[in-house]
Design a protein around this motif. Sequence first.
Motif, PDB file in Angstrom:
ATOM      1  N   ARG A 203      -7.976   8.131  10.402  1.00 13.32           N
ATOM      2  CA  ARG A 203      -9.203   8.397   9.667  1.00 13.32           C
ATOM      3  C   ARG A 203      -8.956   8.273   8.167  1.00 13.32           C
ATOM      4  N   ARG A 204     -10.012   8.005   7.407  1.00 14.92           N
ATOM      5  CA  ARG A 204      -9.889   7.770   5.961  1.00 14.92           C
ATOM      6  C   ARG A 204      -9.209   8.937   5.268  1.00 14.92           C
ATOM      7  N   LEU A 205      -9.624  10.163   5.572  1.00 15.18           N
ATOM      8  CA  LEU A 205      -9.062  11.325   4.897  1.00 15.18           C
ATOM      9  C   LEU A 205      -7.578  11.492   5.234  1.00 15.18           C
ATOM     10  N   THR A 206      -7.206  11.161   6.468  1.00 17.07           N
ATOM     11  CA  THR A 206      -5.797  11.241   6.849  1.00 17.07           C
ATOM     12  C   THR A 206      -4.974  10.282   6.012  1.00 17.07           C
ATOM     13  N   LYS A 207      -5.475   9.052   5.812  1.00 11.74           N
ATOM     14  CA  LYS A 207      -4.757   8.065   5.000  1.00 11.74           C
ATOM     15  C   LYS A 207      -4.563   8.563   3.573  1.00 11.74           C
ATOM     16  N   GLU A 208      -5.562   9.244   3.048  1.00  7.12           N
ATOM     17  CA  GLU A 208      -5.495   9.705   1.665  1.00  7.12           C
ATOM     18  C   GLU A 208      -4.376  10.723   1.456  1.00  7.12           C
ATOM     19  N   TYR A 209      -3.982  11.417   2.516  1.00  6.59           N
ATOM     20  CA  TYR A 209      -2.933  12.424   2.394  1.00  6.59           C
ATOM     21  C   TYR A 209      -1.549  11.868   2.722  1.00  6.59           C
ATOM     22  N   CYS A 210      -1.453  10.568   2.979  1.00  6.75           N
ATOM     23  CA  CYS A 210      -0.149   9.953   3.217  1.00  6.75           C
ATOM     24  C   CYS A 210       0.520   9.616   1.895  1.00  6.75           C
ATOM     25  N   ASP A 211       1.825   9.850   1.799  1.00  6.71           N
ATOM     26  CA  ASP A 211       2.583   9.468   0.610  1.00  6.71           C
ATOM     27  C   ASP A 211       2.839   7.972   0.579  1.00  6.71           C
ATOM     28  N   GLU A 212       2.835   7.371   1.763  1.00  7.30           N
ATOM     29  CA  GLU A 212       3.151   5.948   1.881  1.00  7.30           C
ATOM     30  C   GLU A 212       2.471   5.388   3.115  1.00  7.30           C
ATOM     31  N   LEU A 213       1.977   4.156   3.021  1.00 10.90           N
ATOM     32  CA  LEU A 213       1.411   3.460   4.170  1.00 10.90           C
ATOM     33  C   LEU A 213       2.272   2.246   4.475  1.00 10.90           C
ATOM     34  N   ILE A 214       2.613   2.079   5.734  1.00 11.98           N
ATOM     35  CA  ILE A 214       3.425   0.936   6.135  1.00 11.98           C
ATOM     36  C   ILE A 214       2.807   0.289   7.376  1.00 11.98           C
ATOM     37  N   SER A 215       3.201  -0.951   7.611  1.00  8.03           N
ATOM     38  CA  SER A 215       2.703  -1.676   8.782  1.00  8.03           C
ATOM     39  C   SER A 215       3.878  -2.166   9.619  1.00  8.03           C
ATOM     40  N   ILE A 216       3.600  -2.445  10.881  1.00  7.31           N
ATOM     41  CA  ILE A 216       4.598  -3.037  11.774  1.00  7.31           C
ATOM     42  C   ILE A 216       4.421  -4.557  11.709  1.00  7.31           C
ATOM     43  N   PRO A 217       5.473  -5.305  11.359  1.00  8.46           N
ATOM     44  CA  PRO A 217       5.319  -6.764  11.282  1.00  8.46           C
ATOM     45  C   PRO A 217       4.985  -7.347  12.649  1.00  8.46           C
ATOM     46  N   MET A 218       4.003  -8.237  12.672  1.00  8.19           N
ATOM     47  CA  MET A 218       3.556  -8.865  13.914  1.00  8.19           C
ATOM     48  C   MET A 218       3.663 -10.384  13.748  1.00  8.19           C
ATOM     49  N   LEU A 219       4.441 -11.032  14.603  1.00  9.83           N
ATOM     50  CA  LEU A 219       4.675 -12.462  14.477  1.00  9.83           C
ATOM     51  C   LEU A 219       3.914 -13.301  15.503  1.00  9.83           C
ATOM     52  N   GLY A 220       3.370 -12.657  16.518  1.00 10.02           N
ATOM     53  CA  GLY A 220       2.714 -13.394  17.585  1.00 10.02           C
ATOM     54  C   GLY A 220       1.201 -13.465  17.429  1.00 10.02           C
TER      55      GLY A 220
END
Length: 250
Positions: A203-220
């Motif tokens: 949720r948007r509010l949850t993201k706002e309280y994260c110190d860092e956002l990361i993604s899992i690389p997807m190659l397929g």
Amino acid sequence: MSEIIYGIHALQALLACDPQRFLNVYILKGHAARRLQSMIKQLEQAGIAIQLVNRQWLDQKVEGAVHQGIVAWVRKGRQFQENDLPSLLMQHATPLLLVLDGVTDPHNLGACLRCADAAGVHAVIVPRDRSAHLNSIAKKVASGAAETVSLVRVTNLARTLRLLQEHNVWVVGIAGEASHQLFQSKLTGPLVLVMGAEGEGMRRLTKEYCDELISIPMLGYVSSLNVSVAVGVCLFEAMRQRIKKIKCIS
């Protein structure tokens, strides 16, 4: 209060961790599985009542789920809440926590608990609303991890993340749109990984309280993973980094 659990792994874990919670155990008459026979001996040694029943009776009790020939009524375990988190954190020098934001499928919850146990997670945190219950389905899928990993239900997830930050825990959210990738992130200190529901994400509010956002690389071709698979990928990368750090120090 009591609840029903079923499946060999789930009952084995409870028998090892807290046998006093057992009330009654029902076993399929004539079942010859070696693992089940071993469990019967353990239950008898612990003085737990066992009744032999037919398959139809067991199937009705679990509404057709795969019970592996054993069902038990047990006392409900301890329910952890937000105010238990400070004491949980104090028990570990470098705590590793997992937050599931909006995971409503008990199968996914159980699979995430199983991954959390395997990766050495100290607690899994879920919101009280918009979250799957730790029911017999989740416990069966968790294969015993529901008895070994503390599940903490909180009323306000944003407030809980703020509390963790106040205790110097780094909050990392997994978001598909994040440009910073999992393998570029440092995951060795006190850490909480935050995972949203499959499709909707955090949720948007949850993201706002994260110190860092990361993604899992997807190659397929596929653009996303099942939430429990994504949890496993992220937790085992954190575990890899932590083991490497310990080896470097020693």
